[in-house]
Each structure stands twice: as C-alpha cells, then as structure tokens.
Design a protein around this motif. Sequence first.
Motif, short mmCIF file in Angstrom:
data_model
loop_
_atom_site.label_atom_id
_atom_site.label_comp_id
_atom_site.label_asym_id
_atom_site.label_seq_id
_atom_site.Cartn_x
_atom_site.Cartn_y
_atom_site.Cartn_z
N ALA A 203 26.25 36.34 44.48
CA ALA A 203 27.21 37.45 44.42
C ALA A 203 28.05 37.51 45.69
CB ALA A 203 26.46 38.77 44.22
N ILE A 206 30.65 34.70 45.51
CA ILE A 206 31.74 35.06 44.60
C ILE A 206 32.68 36.06 45.26
CG2 ILE A 206 32.25 36.26 42.43
CD1 ILE A 206 29.62 35.07 41.33
N SER A 210 36.71 35.66 46.01
CA SER A 210 37.66 36.57 45.36
C SER A 210 38.84 36.97 46.25
CB SER A 210 36.93 37.82 44.87
OG SER A 210 36.48 38.62 45.95
N LEU A 243 40.68 35.27 37.94
CA LEU A 243 39.41 35.50 38.64
C LEU A 243 38.65 36.67 38.02
CD1 LEU A 243 40.38 34.97 42.40
CD2 LEU A 243 38.92 33.50 40.99
N SER A 246 37.11 35.42 34.82
CA SER A 246 36.00 34.53 35.14
C SER A 246 34.79 35.31 35.64
CB SER A 246 36.43 33.51 36.21
OG SER A 246 37.53 32.76 35.77
N TYR A 247 35.04 36.31 36.47
CA TYR A 247 33.93 37.10 37.02
C TYR A 247 33.22 37.88 35.91
CZ TYR A 247 31.41 40.57 39.77
OH TYR A 247 30.44 41.37 40.31
N CYS A 248 33.99 38.47 35.01
CA CYS A 248 33.38 39.20 33.89
C CYS A 248 32.59 38.26 32.99
CB CYS A 248 34.46 39.93 33.10
SG CYS A 248 35.19 41.34 33.98
N TYR A 250 31.14 35.47 33.92
CA TYR A 250 29.92 35.14 34.66
C TYR A 250 28.89 36.27 34.54
CZ TYR A 250 26.76 34.67 38.63
OH TYR A 250 25.63 34.60 39.42
N GLN A 251 29.36 37.52 34.66
CA GLN A 251 28.45 38.65 34.56
C GLN A 251 27.84 38.76 33.17
OE1 GLN A 251 27.73 39.40 37.65
NE2 GLN A 251 28.12 41.57 37.51
N GLY A 497 29.42 43.24 44.26
CA GLY A 497 30.15 43.33 43.00
C GLY A 497 31.30 44.32 43.07
N THR A 500 34.04 42.77 45.01
CA THR A 500 34.70 41.76 44.18
C THR A 500 35.68 42.40 43.20
OG1 THR A 500 32.76 40.31 44.31
CG2 THR A 500 34.32 39.87 42.53
#
Length: 576
Positions: A203, A206, A210, A243, A246-248, A250-251, A497, A500
């Motif tokens: 985390a 990431i 970001s 991004l 992509s982050y969502c 990944y989550q 998070g 981010t």
Amino acid sequence: MANNKPSLLLTLSLLLLVSISLSSARLLPNSTSSDLISDGVSGHNPIQTPLRLYRESQICEQTYGFMPCTDTALGNLFLILGYGYLMYLAATYLSSGSELLLEILGPGLVGGLFLPILGALPDAMLILVSGLSGTVETAQAQVSVGMGLLAGSTVMLLTVIWGTCVVVGKCDIEDSVARDGKDTKGFSLAGSGVTTDIWTCYAAMIMAVSVIPFIVVQLPQMLHSTSGRHLAVLIALIISVLLLISYCAYQVFQPWIQRRRIDYAKHRHVISGILKHLKMRAIGRLLTNQGEPNKEVIDKLFKAIDTNHDTYLSASELRALIVGIRFDEINLNEDDAAAKLLKDFDTSLDDKIDLEEFIDGIKKWLDDAMGLNSSPVDAAGPESFRHIDRYHEKTKRDHFLLGDLSDEADEGVESSKWTTIKAVLLLSLGTVIAAAFADPLVDAVDNFSSATSIPSFFISFIALPLATNSSEAVSAIIFASRKKLRSASLTFSELYGAATMNNVLCLSVFLALVYVRGLVWDFSSEVLVILIVCIVMGALGSIRSTFPLWTTSVAFLLYPFSLALVYVLDYKFGWS
C-alpha cells in the motif's frame, strides 16, 4: 448515528441564529440620512461628515441565496467552525455507512471500489465547489482552497496522524518484530514500535507511485516553459484517472490475491515443520555426504508414517502426521494441508505416495530449505539442522507478516435487512450534508481570508483537513491502540489508501476543473510538498515493516517543514 443527532441539530440551530443576526446586520448600511447623528461641530454639514454608530461594510453574498454570511473575521471563523463540523459529520456518516456495507457484502467491489471513493467524497466535494462556481476569475481565486485541502489532507494523514498511530500502537520490538500486546519498554526509541504486514508495504509503494500525475502536470514549470501547460493538465488528468481505475481494480482483487499468498505461506510452513520433525526423528542423516537422499533413513521414516503398512502413504496418514506435529501457531485446516502435501509428492497422480515419490519429494524440500548455494557437506552435516531451523522460523515469520485474516473468528452481522437500510441512510445523509455545505464552507474560508489577509491556502491546509479527515484519524488511532499486528496493518493501510485516493481521485477532480474552466495551474510549491511527503513516507513504509518510535520524528517534523517550505517558496522566492 443517534449520538450525533443532537450535535447536528445544535449546529444547524446555531447557523440559523447567526443567519438571522447577520442578515439583520446587513440592513444597517441601507439607513437613510435621518438616522445619522451630527457631531455638533459648526461649519460642517452633518450629512457630509456623519458620525456613524456602525462599521460601514460591504454586503456579502449569501450562498444559495439564504445561507448565513458575513464580512467580519470572527463571523467567518464561526461559520468555518460550524460548516467544518457539518463536514466532519458527513465524513463520519459516510465512514460508518461504508463499514456497515463492508460487513454485509464483504470486500470485493464494496471494499475495493465504493469504500475508498466514499472516504474521499468530502474532500472531493470541497475541491469541486472551490473552482466550479462564479466567474473564471473567482474560481481562480478560490481554487487555492481546494489545493490547500488536497495538500493539507495528504500531509496531515502521513505525518501527524501516522506518527500518532505509531505512538499509541507501540509494542516491544523483539527479533525485529513488535510483539502483540506486549508494551514493557516504555518510550524506547529503538526497542518499542509497531509492525505491519507485507500488504501494508505494498500500500505504501502504491501511494508513492500515485504521485506521478503531480510530476506530469508540473513538467512545463520545471522546464520553465509557458506553452503546453494546458496539455500537461490534460495528460496528467488522463494518467490520474487511469491510476484511479487501476487502484480500484487492485483493491477489488486484492482479497483474492491475499488469500492465495496466505495459503502458499501456510503450505511452506507445514513443509518446514515436517522437515524439522523428520530431522529430529531420523536415526541418521537425511542426505549423504554427496548431497543425495539417504534412502535407508528416509525409508524408516516412510514406514513410521505408513500406519496401515500398505507401502503407500494416503491423505489420512499425512493428516495424522500434521495433527501430530501440532501447528498451533497458525490457523490450519488439516484436511486442506494434507491434500496439498499429497499433491506435492504424488507425481503419478494415483492419490497415494510410494517410497520413491516420498524420497524425491523430501529431496526437493531439502533443496528449497538449504538453498541453492549450500554445499553437499553442509546439507548432510550438522549445518543442515541450523538451515532447517532457520527455514522453519522464516516461513513462520512470512506467514505472520502476511496477516492471516482467518486467525480471528468472524463476528456475526445483525439483521442484514436492517443493517442495509441503516447503511444506505448513513451514506445518503453523509452525501447530502457534504454536497450542501461544501460550497458555503469554501465561501467562508475565502471571506475569512479576505477579512484577515491570511492566504486561503494556509487556512484550508491547516483547518479543513481537521474536519474532513477527523473520522479517519479517530478510526486509525482506535485501531492502532489495540496493539496488534493486524490492527496496525489495517491502520496504516487506511492512511496510505486515503493518501492514494487524494493523489488520484481528488487530484482528478482538481485537474478536470482546471482543464474545463481554463484555469492556470499555479501550485509549484504545493506540489513539491506533496511529492516530498509522499515519497519520503512511501519509501519508509515500503522498505520496512517494523517502525520503531524514532521513525515518528521523521513524520512529525515533516508537517511544520511542509508549512514552512510553502511559505518560503511562495512569499520569499515568489514561486508560482
């Protein structure tokens, strides 16, 4: 929610009273000359030089045409406090509603998509209204409030709140790991601290990545170019949105990835435990001096496990071996572990293991445990004991740092239907409050800045994050105070998070405003502060999983450093 009702009603009542009083005060400047009192000095027309009983002021503009407003410093300070408290309630309701939905529906889409977005909603609302209303000139003046909130929120999360969580969650550090619930060393800078799992390190990585859109949008200024700034904003916006997606994603998939990693770590720990058990029970060495399997010794171990003496090992016999070794330190499903061991050995795919398969499997395990660089003499001699012991401790630590969520019993969720209704109501109420009071709060900050000559950036940098991040701060500190690896991991993962989401979601909203309204990107010093804090704290969180108390000095010092840096660059060097 019930506990907040009186506070919400009280705040709304106070705002209503102030609205009435401020509205009445605004009528005074419209008084006629007959209401004025002469100073009695001869030779002067009392109408030309009146002595006024009130301070002449400009009439302020009411948000929505009815919200309270004033042009005095104290009046706007009160409004900032009132509206800020309402934004705090909005953030609290959104957080509570999101957690209830998470309990009902689990991670996946809720935990990966909705929870991070709803957590950043108050900040996003404030940023949106800071540049959405009024003329372009007004928006350009007010947009600094949005940038102040964006920078202040990120900096506060990663400095003051991060450091506080380390202090309240500290445990004794032994063998480079903070021991759950053990706090006997006081405020030892090196001997006390917190440990997080490996997912928290990811985390932090990431979060550091970001910041790329900030670098992209700042490139024209870095190159001292006046052209291409609008294009740089568009490119940064596209990257920021990508991004965010992509982050969502990944989550959403992270829980599945985490379960796979934990299962693999458990399997390796079972292997190391069995090797240690076999090594202790073996009469002789498992490997010869040439590094080859000692078939005579392994054959005796095979027969000891083969309780029904059919010259094959079955899944039930492997399960009995696992139960006998007692892997109490991990939450292990013996049937699942036995099935995976059978799959490891059974190369003929007949659901049983013969002696040759057992020997080959033990040889492969020993090679993994000893490492590729160990010599045959080390593998066969006393050094092999130390290698296997170290391998066993390493697999135990790896599993521990992954944070096995199955080690704790699931808590039951009360009446699913009522919980769903409650969650929807909390989310709706939080969203309505945030949407309704974001614009008045921005106006109050702008008016307070005008009345006091304090730049609106610093007001929004310091004051607004206290409102929008307070629920996250309280939640993080409460979790950290439980003094466990899992609670510490959850705490710092939430902080990373939230930062981010500021860097991708809130920045996307900000960049979209700048691009659509044709505003000027003029925030070099603010971007530099965000980059420094995110990269420093991201690197710190990425390279280590244990944070002694001395690391809090880095976090705490970064906050005043950020404020001082913006002030010096903007008002001493004239950065733009």
